[in-house]
Design an enzyme around this catalytic site. Structure first.
Site, PDB file in Angstrom:
ATOM      1  N   ARG A  80       9.517  41.272  -0.810  1.00 29.40           N
ATOM      2  CA  ARG A  80       8.676  41.945   0.267  1.00 29.40           C
ATOM      3  C   ARG A  80       8.083  42.910  -0.020  1.00 29.40           C
ATOM      4  O   ARG A  80       6.896  43.495   0.209  1.00 29.40           O
ATOM      5  CB  ARG A  80       9.847  41.972   1.498  1.00 29.40           C
ATOM      6  CG  ARG A  80       8.789  42.336   2.775  1.00 29.40           C
ATOM      7  CD  ARG A  80       9.578  42.779   3.959  1.00 29.40           C
ATOM      8  NE  ARG A  80      10.630  41.807   4.228  1.00 29.40           N
ATOM      9  CZ  ARG A  80      11.503  41.906   5.169  1.00 29.40           C
ATOM     10  NH1 ARG A  80      11.194  42.946   6.286  1.00 29.40           N
ATOM     11  NH2 ARG A  80      12.547  41.195   5.666  1.00 29.40           N
ATOM     12  N   GLN A  81       8.881  43.882  -0.724  1.00 27.21           N
ATOM     13  CA  GLN A  81       8.670  45.240  -1.286  1.00 27.21           C
ATOM     14  C   GLN A  81       6.961  45.172  -1.898  1.00 27.21           C
ATOM     15  O   GLN A  81       6.284  45.844  -1.888  1.00 27.21           O
ATOM     16  CB  GLN A  81       9.468  45.747  -2.309  1.00 27.21           C
ATOM     17  CG  GLN A  81       9.358  47.393  -2.551  1.00 27.21           C
ATOM     18  CD  GLN A  81      10.565  47.811  -3.554  1.00 27.21           C
ATOM     19  OE1 GLN A  81      11.109  47.076  -4.012  1.00 27.21           O
ATOM     20  NE2 GLN A  81      10.191  48.904  -4.044  1.00 27.21           N
ATOM     21  N   CYS A 110      12.003  30.310  -2.406  1.00 27.81           N
ATOM     22  CA  CYS A 110      11.510  31.130  -1.015  1.00 27.81           C
ATOM     23  C   CYS A 110      12.209  30.157   0.011  1.00 27.81           C
ATOM     24  O   CYS A 110      12.336  31.074   1.336  1.00 27.81           O
ATOM     25  CB  CYS A 110       9.918  31.021  -0.896  1.00 27.81           C
ATOM     26  SG  CYS A 110       9.248  31.259  -2.309  1.00 27.81           S
ATOM     27  N   LYS A 154      -2.728  38.343 -13.068  1.00 25.68           N
ATOM     28  CA  LYS A 154      -1.634  39.258 -13.730  1.00 25.68           C
ATOM     29  C   LYS A 154      -0.525  38.596 -14.099  1.00 25.68           C
ATOM     30  O   LYS A 154       0.326  37.849 -13.179  1.00 25.68           O
ATOM     31  CB  LYS A 154      -1.551  40.329 -12.924  1.00 25.68           C
ATOM     32  CG  LYS A 154      -0.467  41.314 -13.452  1.00 25.68           C
ATOM     33  CD  LYS A 154       0.122  42.432 -12.608  1.00 25.68           C
ATOM     34  CE  LYS A 154       1.239  43.157 -13.135  1.00 25.68           C
ATOM     35  NZ  LYS A 154       2.458  42.264 -13.623  1.00 25.68           N
ATOM     36  N   GLU A 213       3.240  35.644   0.042  1.00 30.40           N
ATOM     37  CA  GLU A 213       4.402  35.082   0.314  1.00 30.40           C
ATOM     38  C   GLU A 213       5.636  35.880  -0.027  1.00 30.40           C
ATOM     39  O   GLU A 213       5.785  35.888  -1.317  1.00 30.40           O
ATOM     40  CB  GLU A 213       4.280  33.532  -0.356  1.00 30.40           C
ATOM     41  CG  GLU A 213       5.072  32.553   0.331  1.00 30.40           C
ATOM     42  CD  GLU A 213       6.392  32.411  -0.336  1.00 30.40           C
ATOM     43  OE1 GLU A 213       7.274  33.162  -0.139  1.00 30.40           O
ATOM     44  OE2 GLU A 213       6.325  31.285  -1.140  1.00 30.40           O
ATOM     45  N   GLU A 236      16.778  39.030   3.047  1.00 31.68           N
ATOM     46  CA  GLU A 236      17.061  37.925   2.141  1.00 31.68           C
ATOM     47  C   GLU A 236      17.751  38.407   1.023  1.00 31.68           C
ATOM     48  O   GLU A 236      17.519  39.694   0.404  1.00 31.68           O
ATOM     49  CB  GLU A 236      15.524  37.563   1.566  1.00 31.68           C
ATOM     50  CG  GLU A 236      15.547  36.497   0.698  1.00 31.68           C
ATOM     51  CD  GLU A 236      14.222  35.997   0.075  1.00 31.68           C
ATOM     52  OE1 GLU A 236      14.003  34.845  -0.273  1.00 31.68           O
ATOM     53  OE2 GLU A 236      13.456  36.931  -0.063  1.00 31.68           O
TER      54      GLU A 236
END
Lengths: 519, 519
Positions: A236-237, A295, A177, A258, A386
Site C-alpha cells: 500500500r505504501q 493478494c 521496472k 493493486e 494486511e
C-alpha cells in the site's frame, strides 16, 4: 537492462538477487539505471507509440503469442533462476509460467476479437435540423505504460505479467521496472519480449526493461511526460506513493495499483453447523499456500461464537501446527511478516490461537492464527492492516448483526467470501449489498486464493485494495485500463481507421446507431 | 435547497442571481447550505444506494423519462427564468431544453439495453486441473456522485444535465451543487427531479440539490466519505482543485472534470486555396455563437501564411465586425474574458486582427480575433491559455512542418478540426497520429461547437481538457464513468442478480466463455 533493442549494464549501482533460503547473494550482479537511462527508455516508447498502436489486430496478437513462445523456449533455466530468486517451489513456478503464457494467449484472443475497440458508428442525418454529422468512435491506447513488477508473482505479475500483457494488447508500449528481488528472472523474460519485438518487426521502443531504485528509476518513470499510465502490484505504501506522484504531475495520469487486502471470509451459521471442521482444515491450506504471499490470502475470518467456531478453530489449529514454515520471497518481506505477527500478538483483546512449525531457514514464515471478538475488531483500526504472509485473524461475533457491522466497517477489499448453505441465504442477502460496495469479487463456499484468468474475473476493488475500483488487473477486462475513446466526425473514408470503415472490413462487433451488430 | 424529499432555505448566507444584461440582482434570494446540510444530503444518498442500484432496468429507465416529462411540464417559466439568469436567448435555451430531455431519454434507452452492465459469464470447468469455478461479472454503480453544475449550459450541463443523467442511469444517487449563477433555474429543475423520485417510489436520497459556496458545500461534498465520484464542468482552476481534493481523501475517488480547451483548427493548403473566404466567414459564426461560451469554441486557427490566409482573415474580420456583442453569462465570466483579451493584446508578437461591435450592456462580450506566427506561438506558453468567450488566435505557419509542430506542442484538447480537400489527405495523414494523442474528437470540414448527444460522441480528451481522458461527458458512453465491475464466483442461483442468471431473463447481450451472445 534492455533499452529498446540494446542491452546495458546499468552504472548507478550494483544489485544482487538474494537467495531467500540461504540469505546469500546470487551471482551475477546487475547494474541499476540512471535517470538518463529511464529517459531514453521512455522516449523510445513514445517514438514507438504511433506505429505500434496502428499495428493490425492480427500483428498485435501474433506479437503476444510470440512472447509466449519465447518464454517457453527459455525452458528450465527460467524456472531454476526463479526458484533461486524467490524461494518458490518448482511446481508452483511451472504453474505460474503456464499462467503467464496463458494470459498472453488470452489477450491475443481478446485483440483478435476486437471488441475492446468499442467501435461505434452514428450515421449522418443531413436532413435533420440541425444536421447530424457522421460520428465514429474507437478506443486507442493511452500511450506508453510504466509497469512495476511484483515480488510475489515473479512470472505472472512481473516483466511479462498481466499488466504488461494487457498494456501491449491495448496498443501501448511498455517500460518495465523490474522488481529487485528477481533481476535474473526479469532479464530472461525481458529478452524473450525483446526478441519478439524484433521477430515481429516492431519499433524497438515497444518494450524496455530497467533495473533500479524506486527513488531514481521509479520516480523518474512515473514523472516522465511520455508515460501515460502506470501498472503496479505491491504494498500500500508503494502504491500510494505512485498515486501521489502521478497526481502531482503537470499532466496527471492514471495509476492502477493493486495493493493490500485482507479478504474477509464470512462463515454463516448453517454452513458451520454442517462442516466447521472441514472448512477449518481447508482454510489453513488456502492460508498457507505459497507462504501466504497472495493478494487474496484470507486474512480475516468472521464467525459466530460457540461450539461450531470452537470446532473450526480446533481443526484449523491442528492443520496449522502441521504446516512447515515455507521460505518467504525476500528477507524484507519476511521481516515485515514477523513484525506484523508480533504487533498482532501484542494487541489488546487478540489471542494467539495456533502457529505452524518453527522456521529453520533465514526467511521461513511461521504461519499464525489469531482470534479476537467483534467489539475489539471494530474498535481497533490496526487489526485491518494486511500482514503479508500466512497470518489470519478470526473475529468472533455475538450475533449475526455483527457480521453486517464488520462488512460495513472494513475498507475496500479484493475479495469477500461467504460459506453458506441454503438455510443461510436470508443472512447472505443481508450481507451481499455491503460486500458489493466493498469488494471486487464475491465467492461462495471456496477460497479466494485461486484467481482465474478469464473473462468474468475481477481482481480489483475499492481503495485501499486498489487505486482504481473501475478496473481489474487479472482477466480479459484488464485491457480496458489502458484505453481511451476517440471520436471521428465526418472523416473521409481513406483517412478512417479500418475498424471504423464502412463495410466493416475487420468483421468486428460494432454499435451502429445504438444497435450492436456484426456484419 | 432540496435535500431528499424536503425543501430548505439555507442558513449559511443569502445568494441572488444576477441578471447579466443589467448587472442587477434577481429576486427572490436563495439560502446557501452549511456543512451539516451537505452531510445530510450525502448520508441520504448513501442510504439510497443499495435499493436504487437494484432497481430494475425498466424502473430506472422510467425514472429518467419521468424527469424529462417533469422538466417539459414546467413550461415557459423555466425558459424565462433561465433567460434572466444566463442572458442566453430564448431559442438557444429552448434548444438546450430539448437537448436535456433528449439526453435523459437516450440514457433511458441505454439503461433498457443493459449493455452497460457488461454481463460476462465463464462456465465452471469442474474436470479441469485445477477446476475452474463459475464466474459471472456485471457492473454496478460506484456509489453517490457529486455533480457540480456548469454555468454555460444552465439546463444541459447543470442540475439535470449530462453528468446527473449518466450517474442516475448507472445506478448512482446524485447530490448536485447548483451553479450560483442560475439558482432559480436550478430550483425549478431540481423540483422536477425530486417529484420524479416520489412518483417512481424511489428512496428520497436518490437526489438532492444544494446551493452553496465552493469552500463550504463544494469541499465538504468532495471530501464526504459517502461520495464515490465527482462530475464537474468549469474552469481549469476549479477542476484542478477538485482533483487535488479528491486525491487527498482517505479514500481517493475519481473526478470527471471537463475544463479548458482551445480546440485547434488546422486549415490545410488546398482547402484554403478552394474556399478561404467561405471558411473564414463560417468560422466567425462558430466563434461567436452563444458569445463564444462553449468548451468546444475554436480558439486557435493554424494556417499557412500567404494570400489564402489573407483572404481568410479578411473574410473573418468582415464577418466579425458585424457581430453584436452578446451578453455573457455572468459578470465574472465577462471580466475574465476582458482580461484575457487584454493580455493577448499585450503579448509580444501578437497582433489584433479584428473586433466585433462594441458592447452596450455591462456584460457584453466584444468578439476578438488575433494573429501571430508559429515561432511566437511555440515560444509563448500563455498563448495556449483558454480565453473563455468569443476570442480566437490565428497562427501563421511558414511551412507544413510547423502544423505538426503546433499539433505536438499543444496540451490535451476536447477537439481538433481539419479543413481539407482530397489533395490535402497526405498532409492530414501526417497530422492525424499527433491529433489522436491530443484530443477526444477529430472533425473534418466542420466546426467543433456542435456536440451531438449520441453513441459515438466523445466530449473528453487528455488533460487539461479533462481530468480523465478515458471518458466522455456527453453521449451514451458517459454512463461508463460511474461504473465498476464486480465478479460473482460460485454464487447460488437465487443469490445472483437477474442480469447474470442462467437463461438470461433480461434478454441481455452477454459474453459467455468469451463469445458475445444474446439468447
Amino acid at each position: 537492462m534492455l533499452i529498446g533493442k540494446t542491452a546495458h549494464f546499468g552504472t548507478e549501482r550494483q544489485l544482487h538477487a538474494i537467495d531467500p533460503s540461504s540469505g546469500l547473494p546470487i551471482e551475477p550482479p546487475f547494474g541499476t539505471g540512471t535517470t538518463a537511462d529511464t529517459d531514453t527508455a521512455c522516449t523510445l516508447a513514445q517514438q514507438a507509440f504511433d506505429s505500434y498502436r496502428e499495428t493490425t489486430l492480427e500483428q498485435r496478437a501474433q506479437f503476444l503469442e510470440q512472447i509466449a513462445t519465447n518464454i517457453l523456449e527459455i525452458g528450465h533455466a527460467l524456472i531454476e533462476r526463479a526458484m533461486q530468486e524467490s524461494g518458490l517451489p518448482q511446481a508452483r513456478l511451472e504453474g505460474e509460467r503456464g499462467r503467464t503464457v496463458g494470459q498472453l494467449r488470452l489477450f491475443a484472443k481478446v485483440v483478435r476479437d476486437g471488441r475492446f475497440l468499442d467501435a461505434t458508428l452514428d450515421s449522418a442525418l443531413p436532413e435533420r435540423a440541425p444536421p447530424r454529422p457522421d460520428l465514429r468512435l474507437r478506443k486507442i491506447g493511452l500511450g506508453p505504460v510504466a509497469v512495476f513488477g511484483a515480488s510475489n508473482f515473479p512470472l505472472a505479475f512481473s516483466v511479462a505479467g498481466g499488466d504488461t500483457a494487457s498494456a501491449l494488447a491495448s496498443g501501448c508500449p511498455v517500460v518495465v521496472k523490474a522488481h529487485s528481488a528477481h533481476p535474473g528472472t526479469s532479464e530472461l523474460v525481458g529478452k524473450a519480449i525483446q526478441a519478439a519485438v524484433a521477430t515481429c518487426g516492431l519499433h524497438e521502443g515497444v518494450f524496455s526493461l530497467l533495473f533500479g531504485d524506486g527513488n531514481i528509476v521509479g520516480q523518474t518513470l512515473v514523472s516522465h511526460p511520455s508515460i501515460k499510465a502506470v501498472g503496479f502490484t505491491g504494498s500500500r505504501q508503494g502504491g500510494v506513493a505512485l498515486m501521489r506522484a502521478a497526481a502531482q504531475r503537470k499532466e496527471p495520469i492514471p495509476v492502477y495499483a493493486e495493493m493490500s487486502s485482507i479478504n474477509p471470509m464470512f462463515l454463516l451459521p448453517d454452513a458451520m453447523a454442517n462442516g466447521a471442521r472441514k472448512i477449518g482444515a481447508a482454510f489453513i491450506d488456502s492460508l498457507t499456500m505459497g507462504a501466504g504471499q497472495f493478494c487474496t490470502n484470507p486474512g480475516l475470518v468472521i464467525a459466530m461464537e460457540g461450539g461450531d467456531l470452537t470446532a473450526f478453530s480446533e481443526a484449523a489449529g491442528e492443520a496449522l501446527q502441521a504446516k512447515v514454515a515455507a521460505t518467504m520471497l525476500t528477507p524484507g518481506i519476511h521481516a515485515a511478516y514477523t513484525k506484523g505477527v508480533e504487533q498482532l500478538a501484542a494487541t489488546a483483546g487478540v489471542r494467539l490461537l495456533a502457529r505452524g512449525q518453527v522456521a529453520t531457514g533465514p526467511c521461513g514464515g511461521q504461519a499464525t492464527l489469531f482470534i479476537t471478538d467483534a467489539a475489539t475488531f471494530l474498535a481497533t483500526p490496526s487489526l485491518e492492516d494486511e500482514v503479508f504472509g500466512a497470518c489470519s485473524l478470526i473475529v468472533s461475533c455475538n450475533n449475526i448483526a455483527q457480521f453486517r457491522q464488520v462488512a460495513e466497517h472494513v475498507a475496500g477489499q479484493l475479495t469477500a467470501t461467504l460459506f453458506l448453505t441454503a438455510a443461510d441465504h436470508a443472512a447472505a442477502k443481508q450481507l451481499l449489498p455491503a460486500l458489493e460496495r466493498k469488494v471486487g469479487r464475491i465467492l461462495v463456499n471456496g477460497f479466494p486464493t485461486g484467481v482465474e484468468v478469464s473473462h468474468a474475473m475481477v481482481h480489483g476493488g475499492p481503495f485501499p485494495a486498489t487505486s482504481d475500483s473501475r478496473s481489474t488487473s487479472v482477466g480479459a477486462a484488464a485491457i480496458d485500463r489502458f484505453l481511451r475513446p476517440v471520436s471521428y466526425q465526418d472523416i473521409p473514408a481513406d483517412l478512417l481507421p479500418a475498424s471504423l470503415q464502412d463495410g466493416n472490413p475487420l468483421g468486428l462487433w460494432r454499435v451502429i446507431n445504438g444497435d450492436l451488430v456484426q456484419a
